[in-house]
Write a protein that holds these residues in place. Structure first.
Motif, PDB file in Angstrom:
ATOM      1  N   CYS A  88     104.767 -79.844  44.674  1.00  0.00           N
ATOM      2  CA  CYS A  88     104.801 -78.770  45.668  1.00  0.00           C
ATOM      3  C   CYS A  88     103.468 -78.659  46.404  1.00  0.00           C
ATOM      4  N   THR A  89     103.501 -78.626  47.755  1.00  0.00           N
ATOM      5  CA  THR A  89     102.270 -78.364  48.495  1.00  0.00           C
ATOM      6  C   THR A  89     102.360 -77.041  49.243  1.00  0.00           C
ATOM      7  N   ASN A  90     103.249 -76.180  48.789  1.00  0.00           N
ATOM      8  CA  ASN A  90     103.341 -74.821  49.330  1.00  0.00           C
ATOM      9  C   ASN A  90     103.576 -74.786  50.841  1.00  0.00           C
ATOM     10  N   SER A 132      89.310 -78.810  42.931  1.00  0.00           N
ATOM     11  CA  SER A 132      88.345 -79.621  43.679  1.00  0.00           C
ATOM     12  C   SER A 132      88.242 -79.114  45.112  1.00  0.00           C
ATOM     13  N   GLY A 133      89.358 -78.672  45.684  1.00  0.00           N
ATOM     14  CA  GLY A 133      89.353 -78.149  47.050  1.00  0.00           C
ATOM     15  C   GLY A 133      88.520 -76.879  47.161  1.00  0.00           C
ATOM     16  N   ILE A 134      88.687 -75.970  46.190  1.00  0.00           N
ATOM     17  CA  ILE A 134      87.922 -74.718  46.224  1.00  0.00           C
ATOM     18  C   ILE A 134      86.431 -75.008  46.048  1.00  0.00           C
ATOM     19  N   ILE A 184      87.488 -87.167  43.754  1.00  0.00           N
ATOM     20  CA  ILE A 184      88.652 -86.687  42.997  1.00  0.00           C
ATOM     21  C   ILE A 184      89.695 -86.102  43.944  1.00  0.00           C
ATOM     22  N   HIS A 185      89.223 -85.263  44.871  1.00  0.00           N
ATOM     23  CA  HIS A 185      90.137 -84.618  45.827  1.00  0.00           C
ATOM     24  C   HIS A 185      90.911 -85.672  46.623  1.00  0.00           C
ATOM     25  N   ILE A 186      90.234 -86.700  47.067  1.00  0.00           N
ATOM     26  CA  ILE A 186      90.888 -87.722  47.885  1.00  0.00           C
ATOM     27  C   ILE A 186      91.818 -88.589  47.038  1.00  0.00           C
ATOM     28  N   LEU A 231      99.267 -87.927  44.991  1.00  0.00           N
ATOM     29  CA  LEU A 231     100.335 -86.939  45.166  1.00  0.00           C
ATOM     30  C   LEU A 231     101.152 -87.233  46.417  1.00  0.00           C
ATOM     31  N   THR A 232     100.465 -87.645  47.489  1.00  0.00           N
ATOM     32  CA  THR A 232     101.193 -87.907  48.728  1.00  0.00           C
ATOM     33  C   THR A 232     102.147 -89.085  48.557  1.00  0.00           C
ATOM     34  N   LEU A 233     101.702 -90.130  47.848  1.00  0.00           N
ATOM     35  CA  LEU A 233     102.582 -91.281  47.610  1.00  0.00           C
ATOM     36  C   LEU A 233     103.793 -90.867  46.778  1.00  0.00           C
ATOM     37  N   ASN A 291     100.926 -81.272  57.144  1.00  0.00           N
ATOM     38  CA  ASN A 291     100.094 -82.374  57.630  1.00  0.00           C
ATOM     39  C   ASN A 291      98.731 -82.419  56.959  1.00  0.00           C
ATOM     40  N   MET A 292      98.691 -81.956  55.713  1.00  0.00           N
ATOM     41  CA  MET A 292      97.411 -81.858  55.009  1.00  0.00           C
ATOM     42  C   MET A 292      96.743 -83.217  54.834  1.00  0.00           C
ATOM     43  N   PHE A 293      97.543 -84.247  54.595  1.00  0.00           N
ATOM     44  CA  PHE A 293      96.950 -85.557  54.352  1.00  0.00           C
ATOM     45  C   PHE A 293      96.338 -86.122  55.635  1.00  0.00           C
ATOM     46  N   HIS A 298      92.978 -77.586  58.027  1.00  0.00           N
ATOM     47  CA  HIS A 298      93.088 -77.958  56.607  1.00  0.00           C
ATOM     48  C   HIS A 298      92.820 -76.737  55.718  1.00  0.00           C
ATOM     49  N   LEU A 299      91.842 -75.950  56.097  1.00  0.00           N
ATOM     50  CA  LEU A 299      91.448 -74.828  55.247  1.00  0.00           C
ATOM     51  C   LEU A 299      92.365 -73.612  55.385  1.00  0.00           C
ATOM     52  N   THR A 300      92.930 -73.391  56.597  1.00  0.00           N
ATOM     53  CA  THR A 300      93.821 -72.229  56.725  1.00  0.00           C
ATOM     54  C   THR A 300      94.975 -72.345  55.741  1.00  0.00           C
ATOM     55  N   SER A 307      96.869 -71.992  49.496  1.00  0.00           N
ATOM     56  CA  SER A 307      97.679 -72.926  48.715  1.00  0.00           C
ATOM     57  C   SER A 307      97.029 -73.183  47.353  1.00  0.00           C
ATOM     58  N   ALA A 308      95.704 -73.300  47.364  1.00  0.00           N
ATOM     59  CA  ALA A 308      94.982 -73.538  46.111  1.00  0.00           C
ATOM     60  C   ALA A 308      95.149 -72.348  45.168  1.00  0.00           C
ATOM     61  N   ILE A 309      95.063 -71.133  45.725  1.00  0.00           N
ATOM     62  CA  ILE A 309      95.216 -69.931  44.903  1.00  0.00           C
ATOM     63  C   ILE A 309      96.634 -69.849  44.342  1.00  0.00           C
TER      64      ILE A 309
HETATM   65  C1  HEM Z   1      85.498 -80.782  53.234  1.00  0.00           C
HETATM   66  C2  HEM Z   1      86.452 -81.345  52.723  1.00  0.00           C
HETATM   67  C3  HEM Z   1      87.718 -80.740  52.155  1.00  0.00           C
HETATM   68  C4  HEM Z   1      87.991 -79.485  51.697  1.00  0.00           C
HETATM   69  C5  HEM Z   1      87.059 -78.293  51.651  1.00  0.00           C
HETATM   70  C6  HEM Z   1      89.369 -79.479  51.257  1.00  0.00           C
HETATM   71  C7  HEM Z   1      90.024 -78.387  50.708  1.00  0.00           C
HETATM   72  C8  HEM Z   1      91.329 -78.406  50.252  1.00  0.00           C
HETATM   73  C9  HEM Z   1      91.986 -77.344  49.569  1.00  0.00           C
HETATM   74  C10 HEM Z   1      91.374 -76.016  49.194  1.00  0.00           C
HETATM   75  C11 HEM Z   1      93.255 -77.746  49.303  1.00  0.00           C
HETATM   76  C12 HEM Z   1      94.356 -76.955  48.616  1.00  0.00           C
HETATM   77  C13 HEM Z   1      94.689 -77.434  47.240  1.00  0.00           C
HETATM   78  C14 HEM Z   1      96.049 -77.004  46.779  1.00  0.00           C
HETATM   79  O1  HEM Z   1      96.951 -76.824  47.583  1.00  0.00           O
HETATM   80  O2  HEM Z   1      96.236 -76.859  45.598  1.00  0.00           O
HETATM   81  C15 HEM Z   1      93.404 -79.061  49.818  1.00  0.00           C
HETATM   82  C16 HEM Z   1      94.567 -79.803  49.751  1.00  0.00           C
HETATM   83  C17 HEM Z   1      94.700 -81.090  50.181  1.00  0.00           C
HETATM   84  N1  HEM Z   1      93.714 -81.878  50.728  1.00  0.00           N
HETATM   85 FE1  HEM Z   1      91.809 -81.290  51.105  1.00  0.00          FE
HETATM   86  N2  HEM Z   1      89.910 -80.720  51.455  1.00  0.00           N
HETATM   87  C18 HEM Z   1      88.917 -81.524  52.003  1.00  0.00           C
HETATM   88  C19 HEM Z   1      89.017 -82.848  52.340  1.00  0.00           C
HETATM   89  C20 HEM Z   1      90.162 -83.617  52.188  1.00  0.00           C
HETATM   90  C21 HEM Z   1      90.239 -85.035  52.420  1.00  0.00           C
HETATM   91  C22 HEM Z   1      89.086 -85.905  52.817  1.00  0.00           C
HETATM   92  C23 HEM Z   1      91.553 -85.399  52.179  1.00  0.00           C
HETATM   93  C24 HEM Z   1      92.241 -86.739  52.223  1.00  0.00           C
HETATM   94  C25 HEM Z   1      92.087 -87.751  52.897  1.00  0.00           C
HETATM   95  C26 HEM Z   1      92.281 -84.225  51.816  1.00  0.00           C
HETATM   96  C27 HEM Z   1      93.623 -84.187  51.545  1.00  0.00           C
HETATM   97  C28 HEM Z   1      94.286 -83.110  51.011  1.00  0.00           C
HETATM   98  C29 HEM Z   1      95.676 -83.097  50.651  1.00  0.00           C
HETATM   99  C30 HEM Z   1      96.676 -84.244  50.796  1.00  0.00           C
HETATM  100  C31 HEM Z   1      95.932 -81.838  50.121  1.00  0.00           C
HETATM  101  C32 HEM Z   1      97.248 -81.423  49.511  1.00  0.00           C
HETATM  102  C33 HEM Z   1      97.944 -80.409  50.253  1.00  0.00           C
HETATM  103  C34 HEM Z   1      98.418 -79.340  49.339  1.00  0.00           C
HETATM  104  O3  HEM Z   1      98.647 -79.590  48.166  1.00  0.00           O
HETATM  105  O4  HEM Z   1      98.559 -78.220  49.813  1.00  0.00           O
HETATM  106  N3  HEM Z   1      91.405 -83.148  51.817  1.00  0.00           N
HETATM  107  N4  HEM Z   1      92.207 -79.461  50.389  1.00  0.00           N
END
Ligand code: HEM
Ligand code: SF4
Ligand code: FES
Lengths: 251, 228
Positions: free
Chosen positions: A218-220, B17-19, B68-70, B76-78, B104-106, B177-179, B184-186
């Motif tokens: 789930c990605t919400n 990792s995102g937070i 780790i985040h990437i 997960l995307t695959l 379109n997060m990826f 990405h952050l909006t 979503s992370a929370i």
């Molecule tokens: C400054 C850099 C970045 C920050 C602060 C950031 C932050 C976040 C946060 C907070 C989430 C939500 C996690 C969740 O839904 O559980 C997220 C999800 C995601 N991020 Fe990033 N991210 C960054 C860079 C990247 C990069 C470089 C990629 C990949 C190439 C990426 C791909 C993704 C994907 C695919 C998700 C999953 C979407 C989801 O589960 O909602 N992010 N990111």
């Protein structure tokens, strides 16, 4: 006022799980807008049978929105363009004269096509079998007020229990995730004292089965919630995440 | 191990990792804004963070967070594409309530990482990395500049219109990405319910806007300063 309309149907036809499918186009004349979508498909099938062709296969049973058997991805929406209803509750007055309506099966790796518009949703039953129940000893019927339950919890549990297991959530999801369904089934029991006892075991077993069957992560995006015929909320998914992480941390 | 094997566990890794990266961005943004008010203070921060082994260790932790985040985003995307199946719908709609960013997060992440490479080549490689290699000054458009004179780097790069615009595009992708990312992370951690979901979404928008406007402010101010 309801009138009679002429429509063009683009329907997915597929002979079997392994065969290649394709869209077929059919014209239907003088369909009453008062008829339901499934009645319209019945009319199409009668027409096909009279022409000596194979009828379109689709799932249905109660036709009153409670069994979860009907499916169909209509014009880009599971259960059609109307909200908060199942396909069997959809009426032709939602469509205009001359409309072209595209009808597809649920498309998700977890729900392979059986034939035409019918898909195999046995995967959801397997997830229920993994833990979506309360193991009870059948004794005497307890007094209804023996276990007091706060109104708020009872309401939340009922809202989750409204899920009919139709599969629209996974069908709507770009990640093929079954989280809305699983979270509803975990929540409806976790919120009540009778189900609470086994909450940790249930959350772990059902998530493990969901993962094993290949449903996505789930990605919400909230597409599930928007298309769910029973308006099951994604706050249930937050609860499932909470229950699951809590259960794992306790181990 | 459930954290690595289960869908929710993997999502939790994404979320934490995102937070963590968001917290870093908040810090980085505040630090940059200092440069507008005092170039001296900014250079002092750069000197402090460049020569200090704690800062180098911090950079390594940060790099691990990004990797780790990437990695998990790819994994997960695959998996999600596979779960979706090979047959696509002929008609696609996006119901209201479904944010464009959420689907379109990826792609947004890829844009972010692309610009990150540019940013590293322009700043980190010539500042912290050069210093670690034992250099104390680098060539910047024909003049030698101290590796700790961060403000000189800002002035040099953001005076160039193309680079300034590229950075602004970067912030926009990051904003999208952050909006979605924050709430979503929370939600993934489970700290949400019907009422808090709406609050977290508002907080997400504010957080993303503050971070991206902060960065954009610095870029625009230094571009304008160069023009005048
Ligand atoms: C400054 C850099 C970045 C920050 C602060 C950031 C932050 C976040 C946060 C907070 C989430 C939500 C996690 C969740 O839904 O559980 C997220 C999800 C995601 N991020 Fe990033 N991210 C960054 C860079 C990247 C990069 C470089 C990629 C990949 C190439 C990426 C791909 C993704 C994907 C695919 C998700 C999953 C979407 C989801 O589960 O909602 N992010 N990111
Ligand atoms: S959560 Fe909604 S869409 Fe999913 S199976 Fe239950 S009723 Fe159908
Ligand atoms: S046929 Fe029973 S819910 Fe539609």
């Amino acid at each position: 006022m309801d009138k009679n309309i002429n429509i063009t149907l683009k329907v997915w036809r597929q002979k079997g799980p392994k065969e290649k499918g394709a869209f077929e186009t059919y014209q239907l004349k003088d369909i009453s807008q008062g008829s339901s979508f499934l009645e319209m498909l019945d009319i199409l099938n009668e027409q096909l049978v009279n022409d000596g062709k194979d009828p379109v296969v689709f799932d249905h049973d109660c036709r009153e929105g409670i069994c979860g058997m009907c499916s169909l991805y209509i014009d880009g929406h599971p259960h059609g363009p109307d909200s908060s209803i199942t396909t069997c509750q959809l009426h032709m007055r939602k469509f205009n004269d001359g409309a072209t309506i595209t009808v597809e099966p649920w498309r998700s790796a977890g729900f392979p096509v059986v034939r035409d518009l019918m898909v195999d949703r046995y995967a959801y039953d397997k997830i229920i079998q993994a833990g979506g129940f309360v193991s009870v000893n059948t004794g005497g019927v307890p007094d209804a007020n023996a276990i007091p339950i706060p109104k708020k919890d009872a309401d939340l549990a009922m809202d989750a229990a409204a899920c009919i297991g139709c599969g629209a959530c996974a069908a709507a999801c770009k990640n093929g995730s079954a989280m809305l369904f699983v979270s509803a089934k975990v929540s409806q029991l976790a919120l009540l004292p009778q189900g609470r006892a086994e909450a940790a075991r249930r959350a772990k077993a059902m998530v493990a089965k969901m993962d094993e069957l290949g449903f996505g992560n789930c990605t919400n995006t909230r597409a599930c919630e928007a298309e769910c015929p029973k308006d099951v909320s994604i706050s249930n998914i937050a609860r499932l995440n909470r229950e699951f992480v809590k259960a794992k941390l306790q181990d | 191990m459930w954290l690595l094997n289960s869908s929710i566990g993997k999502k939790l890794i994404m979320s934490i990792s995102g937070i963590f990266l968001i917290l870093f961005l908040l810090f980085h943004m505040s630090m940059n804004v200092t440069a507008i008010f005092s170039e001296e203070a900014y250079n002092w921060i750069c000197a402090f963070l460049g020569s200090n082994w704690y800062a180098v260790a911090g950079t390594l932790v940060l790099a691990a967070g990004v990797v780790i985040h990437i990695l998990y985003s790819i994994m997960l995307t695959l998996q999600n594409r596979k779960a979706r199946g090979n047959d696509r719908y002929a008609v696609n709609t996006r119901p209201k309530n479904v944010e464009w960013a959420s689907q379109n997060m990826f792609v947004l992440g890829l844009v972010v990482i692309g610009f990150m490479v540019l940013h590293f080549a322009q700043f980190w490689y010539k500042m912290m990395f050069a210093e670690l290699m034992g250099h104390h000054a680098v060539d910047l458009g024909g003049t030698m500049v101290s590796t700790t004179a961060g403000a000189e780097f800002i002035k040099y790069y953001f005076s160039q219109p193309l680079i300034a615009v590229l950075y602004l595009v970067w912030y926009v992708a990051l904003w999208f990405h952050l909006t979605h990312g924050f709430w979503s992370a929370i939600q993934t951690i489970g700290w949400s319910n019907a009422i808090w979901l709406k609050r977290w979404q508002v907080i997400s928008n504010i957080l993303a806007t503050v971070i991206c406007l902060g960065f954009a402010f610095v870029t625009i101010v230094f571009f304008l300063k160069a023009c005048l």
